[in-house]
Motif scaffolding. Sequence first.
Motif, mmCIF file in Angstrom:
data_model
loop_
_atom_site.group_PDB
_atom_site.id
_atom_site.type_symbol
_atom_site.label_atom_id
_atom_site.label_comp_id
_atom_site.label_asym_id
_atom_site.label_seq_id
_atom_site.Cartn_x
_atom_site.Cartn_y
_atom_site.Cartn_z
ATOM 1 N N PRO A 197 0.827 -1.210 0.000
ATOM 2 C CA PRO A 197 0.000 0.000 0.000
ATOM 3 C C PRO A 197 0.862 1.261 0.000
ATOM 4 C CG PRO A 197 -0.758 -1.569 1.675
ATOM 5 C CD PRO A 197 0.562 -2.063 1.174
ATOM 6 N N SER A 198 0.302 2.340 -0.553
ATOM 7 C CA SER A 198 0.991 3.628 -0.431
ATOM 8 C C SER A 198 0.989 4.025 1.033
ATOM 9 C CB SER A 198 0.286 4.696 -1.268
ATOM 10 O OG SER A 198 -1.021 4.946 -0.786
ATOM 11 N N SER A 199 2.125 4.466 1.532
ATOM 12 C CA SER A 199 2.220 4.778 2.957
ATOM 13 C C SER A 199 3.545 5.459 3.247
ATOM 14 C CB SER A 199 2.138 3.492 3.804
ATOM 15 O OG SER A 199 3.267 2.659 3.545
ATOM 16 N N HIS A 200 3.613 6.087 4.430
ATOM 17 C CA HIS A 200 4.888 6.633 4.885
ATOM 18 C C HIS A 200 5.936 5.521 4.982
ATOM 19 C CE1 HIS A 200 2.363 10.046 5.863
ATOM 20 N NE2 HIS A 200 3.403 10.743 6.261
ATOM 21 N N GLN A 201 5.504 4.339 5.396
ATOM 22 C CA GLN A 201 6.440 3.229 5.538
ATOM 23 C C GLN A 201 7.049 2.844 4.194
ATOM 24 O OE1 GLN A 201 5.158 -0.182 7.959
ATOM 25 N NE2 GLN A 201 5.935 -1.530 6.347
ATOM 26 N N ALA A 202 6.220 2.810 3.148
ATOM 27 C CA ALA A 202 6.729 2.445 1.827
ATOM 28 C C ALA A 202 7.775 3.453 1.356
ATOM 29 C CB ALA A 202 5.576 2.365 0.826
ATOM 30 N N GLN A 203 7.511 4.749 1.573
ATOM 31 C CA GLN A 203 8.491 5.753 1.155
ATOM 32 C C GLN A 203 9.728 5.716 2.035
ATOM 33 O OE1 GLN A 203 7.192 9.849 0.885
ATOM 34 N NE2 GLN A 203 9.187 10.529 0.145
ATOM 35 N N LEU A 204 9.534 5.568 3.346
ATOM 36 C CA LEU A 204 10.678 5.574 4.254
ATOM 37 C C LEU A 204 11.654 4.453 3.926
ATOM 38 C CD1 LEU A 204 12.080 6.761 6.759
ATOM 39 C CD2 LEU A 204 10.669 5.222 8.165
ATOM 40 N N ARG A 205 11.136 3.317 3.530
ATOM 41 C CA ARG A 205 12.011 2.194 3.186
ATOM 42 C C ARG A 205 12.931 2.557 2.016
ATOM 43 N NH1 ARG A 205 11.332 -2.655 5.094
ATOM 44 N NH2 ARG A 205 9.132 -2.318 5.600
ATOM 45 N N VAL A 206 12.374 3.250 1.007
ATOM 46 C CA VAL A 206 13.176 3.675 -0.141
ATOM 47 C C VAL A 206 14.149 4.774 0.270
ATOM 48 C CG1 VAL A 206 13.097 4.695 -2.450
ATOM 49 C CG2 VAL A 206 11.358 3.022 -1.754
ATOM 50 N N LEU A 207 13.678 5.701 1.110
ATOM 51 C CA LEU A 207 14.538 6.793 1.553
ATOM 52 C C LEU A 207 15.750 6.273 2.323
ATOM 53 C CD1 LEU A 207 15.193 9.787 2.030
ATOM 54 C CD2 LEU A 207 13.650 9.722 4.017
ATOM 55 N N VAL A 208 15.540 5.323 3.214
ATOM 56 C CA VAL A 208 16.652 4.755 3.990
ATOM 57 C C VAL A 208 17.675 4.119 3.050
ATOM 58 C CG1 VAL A 208 17.281 2.908 5.601
ATOM 59 C CG2 VAL A 208 15.378 4.448 6.138
ATOM 60 N N ASP A 209 17.188 3.416 2.038
ATOM 61 C CA ASP A 209 18.101 2.808 1.075
ATOM 62 C C ASP A 209 18.883 3.874 0.313
ATOM 63 O OD1 ASP A 209 19.069 0.394 -0.385
ATOM 64 O OD2 ASP A 209 18.058 1.342 -2.073
ATOM 65 N N ASP A 210 18.204 4.971 -0.033
ATOM 66 C CA ASP A 210 18.890 6.066 -0.727
ATOM 67 C C ASP A 210 19.954 6.704 0.162
ATOM 68 O OD1 ASP A 210 17.450 5.720 -3.040
ATOM 69 O OD2 ASP A 210 15.939 7.238 -2.561
ATOM 70 N N ILE A 211 19.629 6.894 1.437
ATOM 71 C CA ILE A 211 20.603 7.481 2.365
ATOM 72 C C ILE A 211 21.831 6.583 2.469
ATOM 73 C CG2 ILE A 211 21.035 8.120 4.770
ATOM 74 C CD1 ILE A 211 18.072 8.967 4.940
ATOM 75 N N ARG A 212 21.597 5.300 2.622
ATOM 76 C CA ARG A 212 22.724 4.365 2.749
ATOM 77 C C ARG A 212 23.578 4.347 1.475
ATOM 78 N NH1 ARG A 212 22.447 1.712 7.314
ATOM 79 N NH2 ARG A 212 20.473 1.128 8.303
ATOM 80 N N SER A 213 22.936 4.607 0.340
ATOM 81 C CA SER A 213 23.656 4.584 -0.941
ATOM 82 C C SER A 213 24.215 5.946 -1.318
ATOM 83 C CB SER A 213 22.715 4.090 -2.056
ATOM 84 O OG SER A 213 22.206 2.804 -1.759
ATOM 85 N N GLY A 214 23.937 6.989 -0.478
ATOM 86 C CA GLY A 214 24.375 8.333 -0.811
ATOM 87 C C GLY A 214 23.742 8.833 -2.098
ATOM 88 N N ARG A 215 22.440 8.530 -2.261
ATOM 89 C CA ARG A 215 21.739 8.808 -3.508
ATOM 90 C C ARG A 215 20.606 9.802 -3.240
ATOM 91 N NH1 ARG A 215 20.843 3.476 -5.037
ATOM 92 N NH2 ARG A 215 19.118 3.415 -3.570
ATOM 93 N N ARG A 216 20.443 10.773 -4.135
ATOM 94 C CA ARG A 216 19.355 11.740 -3.990
ATOM 95 C C ARG A 216 18.016 11.020 -4.102
ATOM 96 N NH1 ARG A 216 18.240 17.081 -4.072
ATOM 97 N NH2 ARG A 216 20.348 17.840 -4.574
ATOM 98 N N HIS A 217 17.132 11.256 -3.118
ATOM 99 C CA HIS A 217 15.809 10.646 -3.105
ATOM 100 C C HIS A 217 14.931 11.293 -4.177
ATOM 101 C CE1 HIS A 217 12.638 8.317 -1.266
ATOM 102 N NE2 HIS A 217 11.894 9.383 -1.031
ATOM 103 N N SER A 218 13.971 10.546 -4.699
ATOM 104 C CA SER A 218 13.196 11.034 -5.844
ATOM 105 C C SER A 218 12.301 12.225 -5.523
ATOM 106 C CB SER A 218 12.345 9.906 -6.430
ATOM 107 O OG SER A 218 11.390 9.450 -5.491
ATOM 108 N N THR A 219 11.961 12.447 -4.247
ATOM 109 C CA THR A 219 11.148 13.614 -3.890
ATOM 110 C C THR A 219 12.006 14.774 -3.411
ATOM 111 O OG1 THR A 219 10.785 13.032 -1.553
ATOM 112 C CG2 THR A 219 9.288 12.052 -3.181
ATOM 113 N N SER A 220 13.300 14.684 -3.647
ATOM 114 C CA SER A 220 14.250 15.719 -3.254
ATOM 115 C C SER A 220 14.576 16.593 -4.461
ATOM 116 C CB SER A 220 15.532 15.057 -2.730
ATOM 117 O OG SER A 220 16.526 16.004 -2.431
ATOM 118 N N GLY A 221 15.039 17.800 -4.202
ATOM 119 C CA GLY A 221 15.499 18.675 -5.281
ATOM 120 C C GLY A 221 14.439 18.902 -6.338
#
Length: 382
Positions: free
Chosen positions: A301-325
């Motif tokens: 489902p769409s949720s804060h949890q679904a986005q947070l999981r992707v964001l954490v992976d982006d942070i660990r990878s040093g990658r700009r998140h898709s809702t950033s910039g």
Amino acid sequence: MSSHVPNAPLRTAVVGTGSIARSSHLPALRKLAAEGEVEVVAAVDVDGPAVRAFAEEFGIPQASTDLDTMLTEARPDLVVLCTPPAVHREQAVAALAAGAWVWCEKPPCPSLADYDTVEAAEQGDGAGPYASVVFQHRFGSGARHVRALLRGGALGRPLVAHCQTTWYRNQAYYAVPWRGRWATEGGGPAMGHGIHQTDLLLDLMGPWTEVRGMAARLVHDVETEDVSTALVRFSDGAVATLVNSVLSPDEVSRIRIDCELATVELTHLYGYRNADWRITPAPGVPEETAAAWRDFGADEPSSHQAQLRVLVDDIRSGRRHSTSGAGGRRTLELITALYKSAFTGTTVRAGDIGPGDPYYTELHGGAPGWAPAVTREEEVQA
């Protein structure tokens, strides 16, 4: 500066302990904490008793009424902003300066000028930290599946779309002092409510090129609008209608995209599952092709949890998140353009609004009948 240890849980601080923190952010954070991805180390709120109670309830070791103190003492890797929009810029800039990534509730900021100030504060050399926005509807499995179909051309060209956020809010809702005011909420339903569906529409449809808007204040005694409509043209030629309302007793959130080979429709309210999406093939499409389109896979489902999981992976990878910039700015730019179009009676094109434009710094743009009375009085005195 944060000094995160690779693979260790991301030290996370929650700023603002109101309803959105309790209902959406803490459940998501606790789920990822149980998986060893994050650790909530601090909570901040201007209300001392409230933040202490919040920290005790959720087992958070540090409770603070001062953001700068918390940033110095807790040294978080991630700061989650659950505060009203008017303070997002200042808080995001402070967190970035401390070396923390930022995940900010919508609306991201009350203006494009504020948003650009936050982006300018990012210290990323390509690896972050970056500031991102809570646009969780991009991250459900349904949106991922449909986005892949559209991007891959499986459904043919998108031709016409409809996006609506028709909700209902009574006067008691607007009794909260910061709601319905330009300076504190940024805007009405186009900004504070429909922004999620608008963001999902843009994520699915791609870049927009022009907008023609209308807005009205029909029921509520507020500074902002309580209903708006718009016509939007996209860079590939597709056109769309956009409706945002807090006057609608039969509440619904809906996106419909008619393509050459199929109609895609999403109907939900505050969040969707795979079953909320429907794909109707055009005549002549083989049934096995339509069946493959309708196979959404595992349901997330769409949720804060679904986005947070992707964001954490982006942070660990040093990658700009898709809702950033730029990925977050385009949605705020469309909403800003909607207001400018509505209040000036003109067509507004992508890229038109920049420094020097009154709508760049305030979404009412100083328009008569829409700008707060104090602003108009100050202009007269000037």
